[in-house]
Each structure stands twice: as structure tokens, then as C-alpha cells.
Design a protein around this motif. Structure first.
Motif, PDB file in Angstrom:
ATOM      1  N   UNK A 144      34.942  47.380  46.023  1.00  0.00           N
ATOM      2  CA  UNK A 144      35.718  46.234  45.513  1.00  0.00           C
ATOM      3  C   UNK A 144      36.851  46.718  44.761  1.00  0.00           C
ATOM      4  N   UNK A 145      37.983  46.774  45.111  1.00  0.00           N
ATOM      5  CA  UNK A 145      39.114  47.238  44.465  1.00  0.00           C
ATOM      6  C   UNK A 145      39.443  46.529  43.126  1.00  0.00           C
ATOM      7  N   UNK A 146      40.393  47.049  42.268  1.00  0.00           N
ATOM      8  CA  UNK A 146      40.803  46.016  41.295  1.00  0.00           C
ATOM      9  C   UNK A 146      41.578  45.051  41.282  1.00  0.00           C
ATOM     10  N   UNK A 147      41.717  44.181  40.430  1.00  0.00           N
ATOM     11  CA  UNK A 147      42.483  42.864  40.389  1.00  0.00           C
ATOM     12  C   UNK A 147      41.984  41.690  41.656  1.00  0.00           C
ATOM     13  N   UNK A 148      40.700  41.925  41.662  1.00  0.00           N
ATOM     14  CA  UNK A 148      39.933  41.051  42.589  1.00  0.00           C
ATOM     15  C   UNK A 148      38.855  39.950  42.070  1.00  0.00           C
ATOM     16  N   UNK A 149      38.753  39.009  42.424  1.00  0.00           N
ATOM     17  CA  UNK A 149      37.958  37.680  41.751  1.00  0.00           C
ATOM     18  C   UNK A 149      37.354  37.302  43.066  1.00  0.00           C
ATOM     19  N   UNK A 150      35.970  37.541  42.914  1.00  0.00           N
ATOM     20  CA  UNK A 150      35.038  37.242  44.024  1.00  0.00           C
ATOM     21  C   UNK A 150      34.422  35.963  43.602  1.00  0.00           C
ATOM     22  N   UNK A 151      34.648  34.865  44.524  1.00  0.00           N
ATOM     23  CA  UNK A 151      34.321  33.468  44.308  1.00  0.00           C
ATOM     24  C   UNK A 151      32.762  33.437  44.458  1.00  0.00           C
ATOM     25  N   UNK A 152      32.390  32.395  43.770  1.00  0.00           N
ATOM     26  CA  UNK A 152      30.749  32.111  43.747  1.00  0.00           C
ATOM     27  C   UNK A 152      30.255  32.210  45.201  1.00  0.00           C
ATOM     28  N   UNK A 153      28.866  32.831  45.341  1.00  0.00           N
ATOM     29  CA  UNK A 153      28.037  32.596  46.479  1.00  0.00           C
ATOM     30  C   UNK A 153      28.529  33.585  47.580  1.00  0.00           C
ATOM     31  N   UNK A 154      29.638  34.268  47.274  1.00  0.00           N
ATOM     32  CA  UNK A 154      29.959  35.029  48.371  1.00  0.00           C
ATOM     33  C   UNK A 154      29.251  36.144  48.870  1.00  0.00           C
ATOM     34  N   UNK A 155      29.354  36.685  50.070  1.00  0.00           N
ATOM     35  CA  UNK A 155      28.646  37.882  50.418  1.00  0.00           C
ATOM     36  C   UNK A 155      29.529  38.867  50.838  1.00  0.00           C
ATOM     37  N   UNK A 156      29.637  40.033  50.556  1.00  0.00           N
ATOM     38  CA  UNK A 156      30.576  41.154  51.029  1.00  0.00           C
ATOM     39  C   UNK A 156      29.515  41.921  51.905  1.00  0.00           C
ATOM     40  N   UNK A 157      29.949  42.026  53.034  1.00  0.00           N
ATOM     41  CA  UNK A 157      29.080  42.807  53.873  1.00  0.00           C
ATOM     42  C   UNK A 157      29.054  44.506  53.707  1.00  0.00           C
ATOM     43  N   UNK A 158      28.377  44.996  54.419  1.00  0.00           N
ATOM     44  CA  UNK A 158      27.958  46.354  54.384  1.00  0.00           C
ATOM     45  C   UNK A 158      29.160  47.070  54.773  1.00  0.00           C
ATOM     46  N   UNK A 159      29.670  48.160  53.865  1.00  0.00           N
ATOM     47  CA  UNK A 159      30.586  49.117  53.893  1.00  0.00           C
ATOM     48  C   UNK A 159      32.062  48.251  53.793  1.00  0.00           C
ATOM     49  N   UNK A 160      32.269  47.063  53.432  1.00  0.00           N
ATOM     50  CA  UNK A 160      33.528  46.360  53.405  1.00  0.00           C
ATOM     51  C   UNK A 160      34.383  46.819  52.263  1.00  0.00           C
ATOM     52  N   UNK A 161      35.481  46.978  52.682  1.00  0.00           N
ATOM     53  CA  UNK A 161      36.443  47.583  51.746  1.00  0.00           C
ATOM     54  C   UNK A 161      37.501  46.241  51.210  1.00  0.00           C
ATOM     55  N   UNK A 162      37.206  45.772  50.004  1.00  0.00           N
ATOM     56  CA  UNK A 162      37.660  44.382  49.595  1.00  0.00           C
ATOM     57  C   UNK A 162      39.238  44.898  48.932  1.00  0.00           C
ATOM     58  N   UNK A 163      40.257  44.310  49.219  1.00  0.00           N
ATOM     59  CA  UNK A 163      41.654  44.432  48.503  1.00  0.00           C
ATOM     60  C   UNK A 163      42.090  43.156  48.228  1.00  0.00           C
ATOM     61  N   UNK A 164      41.530  41.829  48.565  1.00  0.00           N
ATOM     62  CA  UNK A 164      42.046  40.544  48.418  1.00  0.00           C
ATOM     63  C   UNK A 164      42.009  40.340  46.866  1.00  0.00           C
TER      64      UNK A 164
END
Length: 184
Positions: A144-164
Motif C-alpha cells: 500500500x503506497x503513500x497517500x492512500x485512504x482505504x475505505x472501511x471493510x475493504x479487502x486488498x487481495x494477495x500481492x496487490x499493489x495499491x496506488x489509488x
């Protein structure tokens, strides 16, 4: 006989966890009731880290809070899996009831990327906070990269690279780079 040996190892593991937690808990800015830190963790600047109640930090986790006025906050009932690395050079918040699997990386900063200069010699660039909202599940090997706000009850899958920047509540993120899908 095997049962007795397993009982002895289990007791030894609990004793080691108790001693490690006892040693670390007084170094933190806040350390909640029922929280534990297991063997082999690396804790940098614990005075800038707050741990809520009933938090489990598995073995070999790296909690790296920068010096100065930065904060790493892990709220109640969270579980941080083995070999997870959390960098907080400004602000990282993990809200209540978050499950983070093993080998996850999340951080609010990155290395500079100037041309014609080795990355190792470049300054750390603080890009923005990381906010993991309550009830999230972050699967193994996610980044999970910088400047990221992950909403409640979210699932981030295996090996995901989060840029949003902003991820809606009840989302599912999968892939590299991660794509966002609504969960029903």
C-alpha cells in the motif's frame, strides 16, 4: 510424548511473548491492554507509536516511526501478520478491527528518484498519510503506497499493489497495479 513436547513448546512461546511484550510496552507512547508483541520485531522510535487494546503484532514485524512529529497509530483489535513492514515518517493510521496478513508493506514515504544519482543516496520523500479504515483485510504480500485512504471493510487481495488515493468502503482490490471492484 509428542503431546507433552508440544505443550512445553507452547508454554515456552507464551513465556517469550510475555517477556518481549513486557520489555517493549513501556517504550511506546501508548500500549493498550491485552496487546502483545512477538519475537524478532524491530521497533524504531516507539515514542511515536500508539498501540490500542487487544492488538497482536506477530514475529519479525518492523514498525518504523520517523523521528520528530510523526505518528503510527494502530487502534483496538488489530492483527499485524509476520514480516509486515510499516513505515510512518509522517502519519499512518490503522483503525479498529483490521487484519493484516504476513509480508505486507505500507508506508507514507518513498525514496527520491532523481536521475544520475544512486537511489540509496537520495532523500526520503514524504508523499502523504496512509489510512486503513476499520474492518479492512489486507492479504499476504500486498503493498500500500503513500497517500492512500482505504475505505472501511475493504479487502486488498494477495500481492496487490495499491496506488489509488481514495478507496471506497466495501471495495475489493486485486492485481498489480490494483484494480478496484465493489463488493456486494
Amino acid at each position: 510424548m509428542t503431546y507433552l513436547i508440544e505443550k512445553i513448546f507452547s508454554l515456552f512461546d507464551r513465556l517469550v511473548t510475555f517477556v518481549i511484550t513486557f520489555i517493549y510496552k513501556y517504550r511506546f507512547n501508548k500500549f493498550g491492554k491485552g496487546s502483545v508483541i512477538k519475537y524478532g520485531c524491530i521497533i524504531k522510535n516507539p515514542k511515536n507509536i500508539e498501540i490500542g487494546d487487544n492488538v497482536t503484532i506477530e514475529d519479525h514485524v518492523w514498525l518504523n516511526a520517523g523521528s520528530g512529529n510523526c505518528k503510527l497509530i494502530i487502534k483496538n483489535n488489530c492483527h499485524i501478520g509476520r514480516f509486515t513492514h510499516i513505515n510512518a515518517f509522517n502519519y499512518v493510521l490503522i483503525e479498529e478491527d483490521v487484519l493484516i496478513a504476513g509480508n505486507v508493506y505500507l508506508g507514507d514515504a518513498d525514496h527520491g528518484i532523481k536521475v544520475n544519482m544512486p537511489i540509496i543516496f537520495q532523500e526520503i520523500v514524504i508523499k502523504g498519510p496512509v489510512l486503513i479504515r476499520k474492518g479492512c483485510f489486507i492479504c499476504k504480500n500486498a503493498i500500500i503506497s503513500a497517500n492512500t485512504d482505504v475505505g472501511e471493510y475493504t479487502i486488498i487481495g494477495p500481492s496487490a499493489y495499491v496506488l489509488q488515493d481514495k478507496i471506497k468502503k466495501n471495495s475489493l482490490l486485486i492485481g498489480n497495479p490494483a484494480k478496484c471492484f465493489p463488493r456486494k
